[in-house]
Design an enzyme around this catalytic site. Structure first.
Site, PDB file in Angstrom:
ATOM      1  N   GLY A 163      29.870  56.945   1.039  1.00  0.00           N
ATOM      2  CA  GLY A 163      30.723  55.794   1.329  1.00  0.00           C
ATOM      3  C   GLY A 163      30.297  55.051   2.587  1.00  0.00           C
ATOM      4  O   GLY A 163      31.044  54.208   3.095  1.00  0.00           O
ATOM      5  N   HIS A 188      11.724  56.752  15.349  1.00  0.00           N
ATOM      6  CA  HIS A 188      11.380  56.850  16.752  1.00  0.00           C
ATOM      7  C   HIS A 188      12.364  57.748  17.511  1.00  0.00           C
ATOM      8  O   HIS A 188      13.479  57.330  17.850  1.00  0.00           O
ATOM      9  CB  HIS A 188      11.365  55.450  17.359  1.00  0.00           C
ATOM     10  CG  HIS A 188      10.944  55.461  18.803  1.00  0.00           C
ATOM     11  ND1 HIS A 188       9.842  56.163  19.243  1.00  0.00           N
ATOM     12  CD2 HIS A 188      11.468  54.860  19.887  1.00  0.00           C
ATOM     13  CE1 HIS A 188       9.712  55.988  20.553  1.00  0.00           C
ATOM     14  NE2 HIS A 188      10.696  55.215  20.968  1.00  0.00           N
ATOM     15  N   GLY A 197       7.437  53.742  17.264  1.00  0.00           N
ATOM     16  CA  GLY A 197       7.535  53.669  18.723  1.00  0.00           C
ATOM     17  C   GLY A 197       6.335  54.396  19.300  1.00  0.00           C
ATOM     18  O   GLY A 197       5.484  54.894  18.550  1.00  0.00           O
ATOM     19  N   GLU A 231       5.208  57.790  18.027  1.00  0.00           N
ATOM     20  CA  GLU A 231       4.766  57.889  16.626  1.00  0.00           C
ATOM     21  C   GLU A 231       3.352  57.360  16.434  1.00  0.00           C
ATOM     22  O   GLU A 231       2.739  57.589  15.378  1.00  0.00           O
ATOM     23  CB  GLU A 231       5.719  57.119  15.702  1.00  0.00           C
ATOM     24  CG  GLU A 231       7.109  57.736  15.602  1.00  0.00           C
ATOM     25  CD  GLU A 231       7.934  57.560  16.861  1.00  0.00           C
ATOM     26  OE1 GLU A 231       7.836  56.473  17.477  1.00  0.00           O
ATOM     27  OE2 GLU A 231       8.654  58.495  17.252  1.00  0.00           O
TER      28      GLU A 231
HETATM   29  N1  TZD Z   1      31.670  51.369   8.347  1.00  0.00           N
HETATM   30  C1  TZD Z   1      30.820  52.059   7.552  1.00  0.00           C
HETATM   31  C2  TZD Z   1      29.437  52.381   8.018  1.00  0.00           C
HETATM   32  N2  TZD Z   1      31.189  52.484   6.346  1.00  0.00           N
HETATM   33  C3  TZD Z   1      32.442  52.230   5.914  1.00  0.00           C
HETATM   34  N3  TZD Z   1      32.764  52.706   4.708  1.00  0.00           N
HETATM   35  C4  TZD Z   1      33.352  51.473   6.689  1.00  0.00           C
HETATM   36  C5  TZD Z   1      32.907  51.068   7.910  1.00  0.00           C
HETATM   37  C6  TZD Z   1      34.788  51.197   6.249  1.00  0.00           C
HETATM   38  N4  TZD Z   1      34.888  50.296   5.097  1.00  0.00           N
HETATM   39  C7  TZD Z   1      35.050  50.768   3.817  1.00  0.00           C
HETATM   40  O1  TZD Z   1      35.090  51.962   3.491  1.00  0.00           O
HETATM   41  S1  TZD Z   1      35.187  49.503   2.701  1.00  0.00           S
HETATM   42  C8  TZD Z   1      35.051  48.318   3.913  1.00  0.00           C
HETATM   43  C9  TZD Z   1      34.882  48.906   5.165  1.00  0.00           C
HETATM   44  C10 TZD Z   1      34.710  48.139   6.404  1.00  0.00           C
HETATM   45  C11 TZD Z   1      35.150  46.862   3.569  1.00  0.00           C
HETATM   46  C12 TZD Z   1      33.921  46.303   2.949  1.00  0.00           C
HETATM   47  O2  TZD Z   1      34.165  44.933   2.694  1.00  0.00           O
HETATM   48  P1  TZD Z   1      33.310  44.082   1.720  1.00  0.00           P
HETATM   49  O3  TZD Z   1      33.902  44.367   0.273  1.00  0.00           O
HETATM   50  O4  TZD Z   1      33.533  42.652   2.079  1.00  0.00           O
HETATM   51  O5  TZD Z   1      31.919  44.528   1.704  1.00  0.00           O
HETATM   52  P2  TZD Z   1      35.350  44.096  -0.315  1.00  0.00           P
HETATM   53  O6  TZD Z   1      35.131  43.994  -1.781  1.00  0.00           O
HETATM   54  O7  TZD Z   1      35.913  42.868   0.279  1.00  0.00           O
HETATM   55  O8  TZD Z   1      36.173  45.314  -0.019  1.00  0.00           O
END
Ligand code: TZD
Ligand code: CA
Length: 530
Positions: A400, A70, A25, A28
């Site tokens: 996660g 940015h 931006g 930077e």
């Molecule tokens: N948002 C963020 C940034 N991180 C998260 N972990 C989640 C939401 C919540 N979340 C999980 O912890 S697993 C998941 C979500 C939304 C489902 C992912 O679905 P996918 O995989 O289709 O990638 P599966 O195999 O169908 O579970």
């Protein structure tokens, strides 16, 4: 006269840093001006992508990565990715451009208000230099802080008018500085640990990501073979510290208190190396340890050591400490555990069951392939079916936070051009940083992205069952065409709905030498309901 700009780039060079990951931006531009030929700028189209690529690069190369964001808005977009980097001990030097010093107090547009507070608590150090002459010092401190054990991200906010200012002559002395973490166990600690291990009747090893990060998987194998003991991977581990087909390998521990105690029952000594004790997820009340068990851990991270609710912890660097154990523990007089049986081949269905998908991938992928996993409901199946054998073969979002795997896969492939990177990702997770596809295409980074399409947030359906909650909205993600999204970003795509199609598309993707996305429909709740 040397400017702040000159000295800072020289400092980066001297520390082996030649890549800058960013999304620029106005604040930077003065940092990026006259961009030196011996540096490479890697552009990401959104800041979650930028930090994710840098994170993957830093984890796989073991080197610091510089990120340029940015101001406040860019930093804000990056925070989810920063949570992952913080938890995976990733040495990121995150910089953000600040407004001109003359206009910060009036809060002109693009002022990063109270900048150093913004990324906390997800950084080891956060700072805005008080004067332009302090900028090189701040960079030097940032590099040493980020890379020393336990590594982790740091943050610097730099007013854009600092770069052309004359540098302080004294800052040249920073160019030759080194800081090295060299913490082995002291004699007394080593003796205590070794006699505890030698007198255990039935010890077990629990290994975590930092064994892989320390390049110490071979040492862990030697230790397991001397102790003839089973080995578990620590719960929620974001890397693979031990070969999944070694006779001692038992799997990845689940992330609940009661389940861990149940699985470790019968052991009188639990030896945890390179992991938090423990990284729980679902709340399952119970005893932290099985009856009669003691726990000892070795970690490079003071936070991990002090926050563990049980056991004794030693703070040391993982590789030298593992080496000391290997050299000093007595070889046990028994046999290695029997290897786990290979999992059964499941019946062929249409769409494919995840088990069939992983068996097919495992049979066609090179033995030294690197997997980046963000297919959340199939993680256990992955650990059962993939033959993860070499150092640095597996990565997963350490906090996660979804949106890790696509960009991290790009950064890992950049760091490891001789190994094929496979990103295995769900159809939900694919939407958090899909712009990483563009960077893969434009810089020709030949990652193979495999999207498992079951139309739903499968892991959340599972979790709803764990919590006993019903009728939750917002759990399905039908009707997304990932092949068309990939083509839109300039990445070739394949649809593969049978093992043969999957095998062929992986071979074709590899031969092309270009990034590719393979969409695979997989068995999900719709089928299971039938
Ligand atoms: N948002 C963020 C940034 N991180 C998260 N972990 C989640 C939401 C919540 N979340 C999980 O912890 S697993 C998941 C979500 C939304 C489902 C992912 O679905 P996918 O995989 O289709 O990638 P599966 O195999 O169908 O579970
Ligand atoms: Ca899904």
């Amino acid at each position: 006269m040397k400017t702040v700009h000159n000295i800072t780039y020289q400092l980066l060079r001297k520390n082996g840093i030649s890549k800058i990951f960013g999304n620029p931006g106005s604040n930077e531009l003065p940092f990026l001006k006259d961009f030196p030929d011996d540096f490479e700028y890697v552009l990401g189209l959104q800041e979650a992508v930028v930090v994710g690529i840098a994170d993957g690069y830093a984890l796989a190369s073991g080197k610091a990565a510089v990120v340029n964001l940015h101001s406040a808005a860019g930093t804000g977009n990056a925070m989810g990715a920063l949570a992952n980097a913080w938890n995976s001990h990733s040495p990121l030097i995150i910089t953000a451009g600040q407004q001109n010093r003359a206009m910060m107090s009036v809060e002109a547009l693009l002022t990063n208000i109270d900048a150093s507070a913004l990324p906390r608590p997800l950084v080891k150090w956060s700072h805005e230099p008080a004067t332009p002459q302090e900028v090189p010092y701040a960079f030097s401190r940032a590099i040493h802080t980020a890379t020393s054990e336990a590594p982790g991200p740091v943050y610097l906010s730099i007013p854009y008018d600092d770069w052309d200012k004359p540098a302080d002559k004294a800052s040249e002395s920073l160019l030759e500085r080194k800081v090295k973490s060299a913490r082995a166990l002291d004699d007394e600690s080593l003796q205590t640990l070794v006699s505890q291990i030698n007198s255990a009747v039935n010890p077990v090893l629990v290994l975590g990501a930092d064994v892989d990060a320390a390049d110490a998987n071979e040492k862990a194998i030697t230790l397991a073979e001397k102790l003839k003991c089973p080995v578990w991977v620590a719960p929620s581990a974001p890397r693979c510290p031990f070969p999944t087909r070694h006779p001692s390998f038992r799997g990845i521990l689940p992330a609940g208190i009661a389940s861990i105690s149940r699985l470790l029952d019968g052991h009188d000594l639990i030896i945890v190396i390179g992991a938090p004790v423990f990284r729980y997820h679902q709340y399952e009340p119970g005893e932290y340890l099985p009856n009669g068990a003691e726990l000892v851990s070795i970690t490079c991270d003071l936070n991990e050591a002090s926050r563990a609710p049980m056991g004794n912890a030693w703070l040391a660097d993982i590789k030298p400490a593992l080496n000391q154990l290997v050299m000093n523990v007595a070889e046990r007089n028994s046999d290695l555990p029997s290897p786990l049986p290979l999992p059964d081949v499941v019946e062929l269905t249409s769409p494919l069951k995840p088990e069939t998908f992983f068996d097919t991938l495992n049979s066609v992928a090179p033995k030294n392939a690197i997997y980046v996993n963000e297919s959340t409901s199939t993680t256990n199946i992955l650990w059962q079916r993939l033959d993860l054998r070499s150092q640095g073969s597996y990565y997963f979002a350490a906090a996660g936070g979804l949106g890790f795997a696509m960009p991290a896969g790009v950064g890992i492939q950049l760091a490891k051009p001789d190994r094929q990177v496979f990103v295995v990702i769900g159809d939900g997770s694919s939407n958090y940083s899909i712009q990483a596809l563009w960077t893969a295409a434009k810089y020709n980074i030949p990652v193979i992205f495999i999207v498992l399409k079951n139309g739903t947030y499968g892991a959340l359906r599972w979790f709803a069952g764990v919590l006993g909650v019903n009728n939750v909205p917002g759990l399905d993600v039908p009707d997304i065409n990932f092949c068309r999204l990939a083509e839109g970003y300039g990445v070739q795509s394949f649809q593969a709905n049978t093992p043969e199609q999957l095998r062929q598309s992986i071979i074709d993707a590899q031969h092309s030498g270009k990034p590719a996305l393979i969409e695979v429909e997989t068995w999900g709740p719709l089928q299971e309901g039938n």
